[in-house]
Design a protein around this motif. Structure first.
Motif, PDB file in Angstrom:
ATOM      1  N   VAL A  48     -10.306   6.154  -1.379  1.00  0.00           N
ATOM      2  CA  VAL A  48      -9.485   7.348  -1.577  1.00  0.00           C
ATOM      3  C   VAL A  48     -10.165   8.504  -0.852  1.00  0.00           C
ATOM      4  O   VAL A  48     -11.288   8.880  -1.189  1.00  0.00           O
ATOM      5  CB  VAL A  48      -9.336   7.660  -3.078  1.00  0.00           C
ATOM      6  N   LYS A  49      -9.480   9.066   0.136  1.00  0.00           N
ATOM      7  CA  LYS A  49     -10.077  10.120   0.966  1.00  0.00           C
ATOM      8  C   LYS A  49      -9.885  11.472   0.271  1.00  0.00           C
ATOM      9  O   LYS A  49      -8.975  12.243   0.565  1.00  0.00           O
ATOM     10  CB  LYS A  49      -9.464  10.090   2.360  1.00  0.00           C
ATOM     11  N   THR A  50     -10.791  11.744  -0.643  1.00  0.00           N
ATOM     12  CA  THR A  50     -10.717  12.962  -1.451  1.00  0.00           C
ATOM     13  C   THR A  50     -10.798  14.215  -0.579  1.00  0.00           C
ATOM     14  O   THR A  50     -10.174  15.239  -0.880  1.00  0.00           O
ATOM     15  CB  THR A  50     -11.854  12.968  -2.491  1.00  0.00           C
ATOM     16  N   GLU A  87      -6.392  13.417  -1.049  1.00  0.00           N
ATOM     17  CA  GLU A  87      -5.783  12.221  -1.619  1.00  0.00           C
ATOM     18  C   GLU A  87      -6.240  12.051  -3.066  1.00  0.00           C
ATOM     19  O   GLU A  87      -7.384  12.343  -3.420  1.00  0.00           O
ATOM     20  CB  GLU A  87      -6.167  10.985  -0.802  1.00  0.00           C
ATOM     21  N   LYS A  88      -5.337  11.567  -3.901  1.00  0.00           N
ATOM     22  CA  LYS A  88      -5.614  11.384  -5.320  1.00  0.00           C
ATOM     23  C   LYS A  88      -5.676   9.894  -5.664  1.00  0.00           C
ATOM     24  O   LYS A  88      -4.957   9.082  -5.074  1.00  0.00           O
ATOM     25  CB  LYS A  88      -4.529  12.040  -6.176  1.00  0.00           C
ATOM     26  N   LYS A 118      -1.510   6.956  -8.493  1.00  0.00           N
ATOM     27  CA  LYS A 118      -0.272   6.713  -7.759  1.00  0.00           C
ATOM     28  C   LYS A 118       0.846   6.443  -8.757  1.00  0.00           C
ATOM     29  O   LYS A 118       0.597   6.068  -9.908  1.00  0.00           O
ATOM     30  CB  LYS A 118      -0.413   5.504  -6.822  1.00  0.00           C
ATOM     31  N   ASP A 163       3.403   3.414  -4.656  1.00  0.00           N
ATOM     32  CA  ASP A 163       3.688   4.781  -5.092  1.00  0.00           C
ATOM     33  C   ASP A 163       5.005   4.875  -5.855  1.00  0.00           C
ATOM     34  O   ASP A 163       5.302   5.914  -6.453  1.00  0.00           O
ATOM     35  CB  ASP A 163       3.744   5.729  -3.889  1.00  0.00           C
ATOM     36  N   ARG A 189      -9.407  14.776   2.119  1.00  0.00           N
ATOM     37  CA  ARG A 189      -8.076  15.090   2.650  1.00  0.00           C
ATOM     38  C   ARG A 189      -7.074  15.407   1.545  1.00  0.00           C
ATOM     39  O   ARG A 189      -5.872  15.517   1.794  1.00  0.00           O
ATOM     40  CB  ARG A 189      -7.556  13.916   3.482  1.00  0.00           C
ATOM     41  N   THR A 201     -14.808   9.934   2.310  1.00  0.00           N
ATOM     42  CA  THR A 201     -14.255  10.219   0.985  1.00  0.00           C
ATOM     43  C   THR A 201     -14.721  11.554   0.433  1.00  0.00           C
ATOM     44  O   THR A 201     -14.013  12.190  -0.353  1.00  0.00           O
ATOM     45  CB  THR A 201     -14.657   9.110  -0.005  1.00  0.00           C
ATOM     46  N   TYR A 207       0.805  -1.212   0.000  1.00  0.00           N
ATOM     47  CA  TYR A 207       0.000   0.000   0.000  1.00  0.00           C
ATOM     48  C   TYR A 207       0.846   1.275   0.000  1.00  0.00           C
ATOM     49  O   TYR A 207       0.357   2.340  -0.390  1.00  0.00           O
ATOM     50  CB  TYR A 207      -0.955  -0.001   1.188  1.00  0.00           C
ATOM     51  N   THR A 208       2.095   1.189   0.446  1.00  0.00           N
ATOM     52  CA  THR A 208       2.992   2.346   0.358  1.00  0.00           C
ATOM     53  C   THR A 208       3.929   2.225  -0.840  1.00  0.00           C
ATOM     54  O   THR A 208       4.208   3.212  -1.519  1.00  0.00           O
ATOM     55  CB  THR A 208       3.820   2.492   1.648  1.00  0.00           C
TER      56      THR A 208
END
Length: 662
Positions: A549-551, A555-556, A559, A521, A553, A579, A517-518
């Motif tokens: 995807v927490k839009t 987040e896009k 990736k 990227d 915040r 989200t 998950y990291t």
């Protein structure tokens, strides 16, 4: 091998196969005609692929997105009629295409001249249908047509109204449709045809089930759909395990439905009998407020307080049963390495604390009337009877069996299609980005081989017969795939269900995500994954869901410079406060990749009555100057191989190796 390099000697090596092929193409004329047809198809624009993920039972929004093809239908109507129809008229035409039966009833209630309306509307629908069918062969369009109107629609689609000699001919057809009283039925057929032709291929990248009320309705829709595939998500695998008879999976599926007060799929969809659970819960937890287990919002229509209390009691009852069943499974499968999930025996029932990691954490709920502290994972006789009744109900559901077979027939753990790699959640990785090895039945697997082996075990769990070692392991492993640390469908340190229910301790509830998950990227890691699956990393994409995807915040969904696309944007209403949107869909057509961001869907009723569509924002991710043709796709490569084989057959005919049959 090109046509020019084909020789009699090379053809002789494949003579047995070519003799079989000659049964379908018994003469030179048959083979050449097929080559011409296939070459023509190769030069058509690529069909539109549609990607959705994490539907979570939101059937109304899902069906609307299918009907409007993520706004594609609306954009086509805008392009065709921007200068000839008012905005309200274009909106009405779109609504008619989405919901023809219901919209026709509203039109009849307000229109004074239906014959005039029918004629105008039929001409408009013909123009839209001509547009969406233009990238397909006549043969493919013909196969999609409703049989009773096949000839009529073909004539309307392929004859130009600009031709003076054809104008009266087309108007005559439309006039006859109206005068014979078939206009409603014909409009409905045309609208459904437009919907079907707008999407050539539908990809569901996991998680059809849980949280929302209509997973069974989504499955009904999919099982009738013309062309689709599914990459299983962890919530799908949970239901697949339950349908195979895994009792821990059954308890989890029932618990989640109760957690969201979303019982329609269980009761209405699959006929799962929850009365034994309700009776047991009232007996054991009748005087228990079960405050912690009150259902979350976002499920079925809001229940009254009496129903909420019963649901909370049932919720707690099945949750305790779940922890017992999971404890038993973990004990008999030490190879799963999940002993840290054995928590009932870490509870000090007298003091009401949980002892883990050298700490004592207070419990939010200390009533455990069915748990024996001396043997906490043992089911009471009443619980054993309840579990057996639930298992029987799952195994006896004909509709569930039908949907599971559809999931297996059209599903897989991953899919490679047109330079895209689709899987729901992750591929287990080490910290350095290498593929993590996982032991299954004494053998070690990693990367693509791991996913292939898991796919095989998933099928063994459902279709395997008897009680052999592999079948029993596969059946238990279905539950592990739902919540195990090395599961590519989960890939977190733990599923902290017990801690979330019974403690308020945020550290105890923390679930650490796997390295994928990291590392996704990083472009180098993506290149390694692409190579593992035989893809060219310069033009490939990984398409995932699973993690919203927490839009809100910032987040896009893109990736690694656009190589990874995470399109879980909150289709489920339960996620939308986090989200800020109602999901993404991805469109891959002959012009490139487009990401569509959706606002929450009000309801089908408001869409019909007020013409309200889902508000969507379109983001072009990649645009190709040269349109992609069928030749550039996986299907195109298959067609080119067929052309090569047919050319070999021609050589065999012309050299006398195989005789023509007339």
């Amino acid at each position: 091998m090109s046509k020019s390099t084909l020789t009699t000697e090379s053809v002789q090596k494949e003579l047995k196969y070519l003799q079989l092929l000659s049964r379908s193409f018994p003469a030179v004329s048959d083979a050449t005609t097929e080559i011409i047809n296939l070459e023509a198809i190769l030069n058509l624009p690529k069909g539109t692929e549609h990607f959705l993920t994490d539907l979570h039972g939101e059937d109304e929004a899902f069906r609307h997105v299918l009907k409007n093809a993520s706004g594609v239908v609306r954009r086509k109507v805008e392009d065709l009629f921007a200068h000839t129809l008012r905005e309200s008229e274009r909106r009405d035409l779109c609504t008619l295409i989405y919901y023809p039966e219901q919209k026709l009833e509203l039109v009849k209630a307000r229109e004074s001249n239906m014959e005039d309306w029918y004629r105008i509307t039929l001409h408009q629908l013909i123009r839209v249908c001509q547009n969406v069918s233009s990238k397909y062969t006549r043969s493919k369009v013909r196969k999609a047509l409703p049989p009773e109107y096949s000839y009529i629609i073909q004539e309307l689609l392929h004859e130009s109204q600009a031709e003076p000699n054809k104008f009266d001919y087309i108007n005559g057809i439309i006039g006859a449709i109206v005068s014979t009283g078939r206009a409603d039925h014909f409009i409905t057929a045309m609208s459904h045809l437009i919907q079907r032709l707008t999407i050539d291929m539908l990809h569901i990248v996991g998680d059809i089930y849980d949280r929302g009320p209509g997973a069974h309705i989504i499955m009904d829709t999919l099982c009738r759909y013309h062309n689709f595939d599914i990459q299983w998500g962890n919530h799908d695998i949970l239901w697949m395990g339950a349908a195979a008879g895994n009792t821990a999976s059954i308890a989890n599926a029932v618990r989640i439905a109760l957690r969201y007060a979303s019982l329609a799929t269980l009761e209405d969809g699959y006929g799962i009998n929850l009365l034994p659970l309700a009776t047991f819960a009232m007996e054991q937890y009748g005087d228990d407020p079960c405050t912690v287990f009150r259902p979350k919002s976002g499920g079925d229509a809001s229940p009254d307080e009496k129903t909420v209390r019963l649901i909370a009691q049932m919720h707690k009852a099945v949750t305790v049963v779940q922890f017992k069943l999971e404890g038993q499974l973990i004990a008999r499968r030490p190879e799963f390495g999940m002993s840290d999930r054995l928590l009932l025996d870490k509870v000090d029932f007298g003091r009401g604390v949980l002892r883990i990691d050298g700490r004592e954490i207070p419990l939010r709920d200390t009533r455990f009337p069915t748990v024996d502290p001396a043997d906490p994972y043992r089911l009471t006789p009443e619980e054993e009877e309840l579990v057996e009744k639930l298992r029987h109900s799952f195994l006896s559901s004909e509709k569930l069996r039908l949907h599971m077979r559809c999931l297996y027939a059209h599903g897989s753990l991953y899919l490679v299609r047109n330079s895209n790699l689709l899987f729901h959640a992750s591929i287990p990785l080490n910290e350095d980005g290498s593929f993590r090895e996982v032991t299954l039945l004494g053998k070690r697997y990693a990367g693509r081989r791991l996913l292939d082996r898991i796919d095989s075990l998933v099928r063994t769990a459902y279709f395997g017969s008897g009680n052999g070692r592999e079948r029993q392991f596969a059946l238990d492993y279905m539950w592990y795939l739902w919540c195990g640390a090395d599961s590519p469908l989960f890939d977190k340190s733990k599923m902290a269900t017990f801690e979330r229910y019974f403690t308020a301790d945020k550290e105890a509830q923390r679930e650490i995500k796997g390295h994928y998950y990291t590392l996704r990227d990083e472009e180098a890691v993506c290149d390694r994954i692409f190579a593992e699956f035989g893809l060219d990393g310069t033009r490939s994409h990984i398409i995932n869901g699973h993690v919203p995807v927490k839009t809100l915040r910032g987040e896009k969904p893109m990736k690694a410079g656009g190589r990874v696309l995470v399109i879980d944007g909150g289709f489920s209403k339960a996620y939308q406060p986090e989200t800020g949107i109602a999901g993404y869909t991805l469109i891959y057509n002959s012009h490139g990749l487009q990401l569509v961001q959706h606002e929450p869907f009000e309801s089908a009723a408001r869409a019909i009555e007020e013409g309200l569509d889902i508000r969507s924002a379109l983001l072009v991710l990649e645009f190709t100057e040269r349109r992609m043709m069928v030749r550039d796709t996986d299907i195109g490569r298959e067609l080119e191989k067929q052309i090569e084989d047919l050319n070999k057959l021609l050589v065999a005919y012309r050299s006398g190796l195989i005789k023509e049959r007339t």
